[in-house]
Design an enzyme around this catalytic site. Structure first.
Site, PDB file in Angstrom:
ATOM      1  N   GLN A 188       0.834  -1.218   0.000  1.00 57.59           N
ATOM      2  CA  GLN A 188       0.000   0.000   0.000  1.00 57.59           C
ATOM      3  C   GLN A 188       0.866   1.264   0.000  1.00 57.59           C
ATOM      4  O   GLN A 188       0.433   2.318   0.472  1.00 57.59           O
ATOM      5  CB  GLN A 188      -0.937   0.012   1.215  1.00 57.59           C
ATOM      6  CG  GLN A 188      -2.182  -0.831   1.054  1.00 57.59           C
ATOM      7  CD  GLN A 188      -3.179  -0.262   0.033  1.00 57.59           C
ATOM      8  OE1 GLN A 188      -3.070   0.869  -0.428  1.00 57.59           O
ATOM      9  NE2 GLN A 188      -4.165  -1.074  -0.328  1.00 57.59           N
ATOM     10  N   SER A 189       2.082   1.179  -0.525  1.00 56.30           N
ATOM     11  CA  SER A 189       2.965   2.351  -0.525  1.00 56.30           C
ATOM     12  C   SER A 189       2.374   3.510  -1.326  1.00 56.30           C
ATOM     13  O   SER A 189       1.992   3.341  -2.486  1.00 56.30           O
ATOM     14  CB  SER A 189       4.317   1.968  -1.124  1.00 56.30           C
ATOM     15  OG  SER A 189       5.076   3.127  -1.385  1.00 56.30           O
ATOM     16  N   ASN A 190       2.349   4.675  -0.685  1.00 57.42           N
ATOM     17  CA  ASN A 190       1.947   5.899  -1.389  1.00 57.42           C
ATOM     18  C   ASN A 190       3.084   6.392  -2.262  1.00 57.42           C
ATOM     19  O   ASN A 190       2.864   6.977  -3.319  1.00 57.42           O
ATOM     20  CB  ASN A 190       1.583   6.984  -0.375  1.00 57.42           C
ATOM     21  CG  ASN A 190       0.504   6.516   0.580  1.00 57.42           C
ATOM     22  OD1 ASN A 190      -0.604   6.202   0.151  1.00 57.42           O
ATOM     23  ND2 ASN A 190       0.823   6.425   1.866  1.00 57.42           N
TER      24      ASN A 190
END
Ligand SMILES: *Cc1c(COP(=O)(O)O)cnc(C)c1O
Length: 339
Positions: A75-77
């Site tokens: 879920q890395s931005n």
């Protein structure tokens, strides 16, 4: 501008708003609670990595790059914003997703950021080891070598602190210059800055920016990935590198200036405690401002904890740096289960 000698790509909508949170201020009775809206940097739902990418991509432009590679959590931005930056530049992009968070929610691996990576057509690699920062970076450098054989000129954005120059922190030197200008325009004296501290690019850039401007404002970092001792060391190393990059004497960073509290980290990276879930709900309810469970929810829980512990004076002006992350909310359906 302090950073004007560096090449910068124009990716962000700047300046971002600097606003009072009137309802939160009223509710928590004491300091005035302001927010710097870096969730509103624009590109593909925004967030702090857009400012960082302006300088990474600037450095990549100096090297005539035509492909970007980076690594991060599922879920890395940072990964999502890197994909968007490459798309805006018209470059090839490959990203690696590290399996760091032990969750069985289908939405965690499919909705929010991973959905957006696919929508923007990134080439996606998986990295099964959760906590091997150097190994994850190495896998990207190896992939870059393969891309060179195919005729690309790839640029890798690494995540480890020991490696490379923290170009991305320059975006937060610029943010501090912008914020101090906004504060002086509105005759607001800032008494503290609150932020989430992860790769430490943001934290280091903020500290270096304040040092460059000779502003003596305490910065409270809340750990999102590692404990306070490890994070403090990481922020110190990076801040010294940023100061050197700016041509400022690195001894201007004195030990007490780096503050990293880690009580909000538990139960771990990407996993919110009940205080963090409460902070997300309170901010959404009071202000219509959306936080995220991995970073900004933890920093907000940290700030609210400091207020409850009487760490600020009445009428102090506290600035919460909203670093984005909102798309990851869709990976955590449990936050509203039963509502
Ligand atoms: C990456 C990230 C952070 C942490 O910033 P670093 O520069 O990595 O320390 C904070 N908030 C959000 C939403 C992020 O995506």
């Amino acid at each position: 501008m302090i950073t004007s000698k560096f090449t910068k790509a124009h990716l962000a909508h700047l300046p971002t708003p600097f606003e009072l949170m009137p309802n939160m201020t009223k509710k928590f009775k004491g300091p005035n609670l302001y927010i710097k809206r870096d969730d509103a940097t624009g590109l593909a739902f925004g967030g702090n990595k857009v400012r960082q990418l302006e300088y990474y991509v600037g450095h990549a432009m100096d090297q005539n790059a035509d492909a970007l590679l980076t690594t991060g959590a599922v879920q890395s931005n940072h990964v999502r914003q890197t994909v968007a930056a490459a798309r805006k530049m018209g470059w090839h992009v490959e990203v690696q997703l590290e399996h760091r968070v032990d969750t069985h929610a289908k939405e965690y691996s499919e909705s929010g950021n991973p959905y957006l990576n696919k929508l923007m057509g990134a080439v996606i690699h998986n990295f099964d080891v959760g906590e091997d920062e150097l190994g994850a970076d190495k896998a990207m450098y190896d992939r870059a070598e393969e891309l060179k054989v195919q005729g690309y000129n790839p640029y890798v954005i690494p995540l480890s602190a020991t490696d490379k120059t923290p170009w991305g922190s320059l975006g937060y030197v610029e943010c501090i210059e912008e914020l101090c200008h906004q504060a002086s325009e509105s005759k607001t004296q800032i008494d503290a800055i609150i932020l989430g501290s992860g790769s430490a690019n943001t934290h280091a850039g903020v500290l270096a920016g304040l040092i460059a401007l000779d502003m003596n404002i305490p910065v409270y970092g809340f750990c999102v990935r590692r404990d306070g001792i490890a994070q403090t060391e990481r922020v110190e190393i990076k801040t010294r590198k940023v100061l050197t990059l700016l041509g400022i004497d690195e001894t201007k960073l004195t030990p007490g200036m780096v503050m990293c509290a880690d009580w909000v980290l538990a139960p771990g990276y990407g996993l919110p405690s009940s205080e963090v879930v409460d902070a997300i709900h309170t901010t959404a309810f009071e202000e219509g401002i959306l936080l995220d469970p991995t970073y900004t929810g933890k920093a907000m829980a940290g700030m609210l904890g400091m207020i409850k512990d009487g760490k600020f004076n009445d009428n102090d002006n506290i600035v919460f740096l909203h670093t984005g992350g909102t798309p990851s909310l869709f990976g955590y359906p449990e936050l509203v289960a039963g509502k």
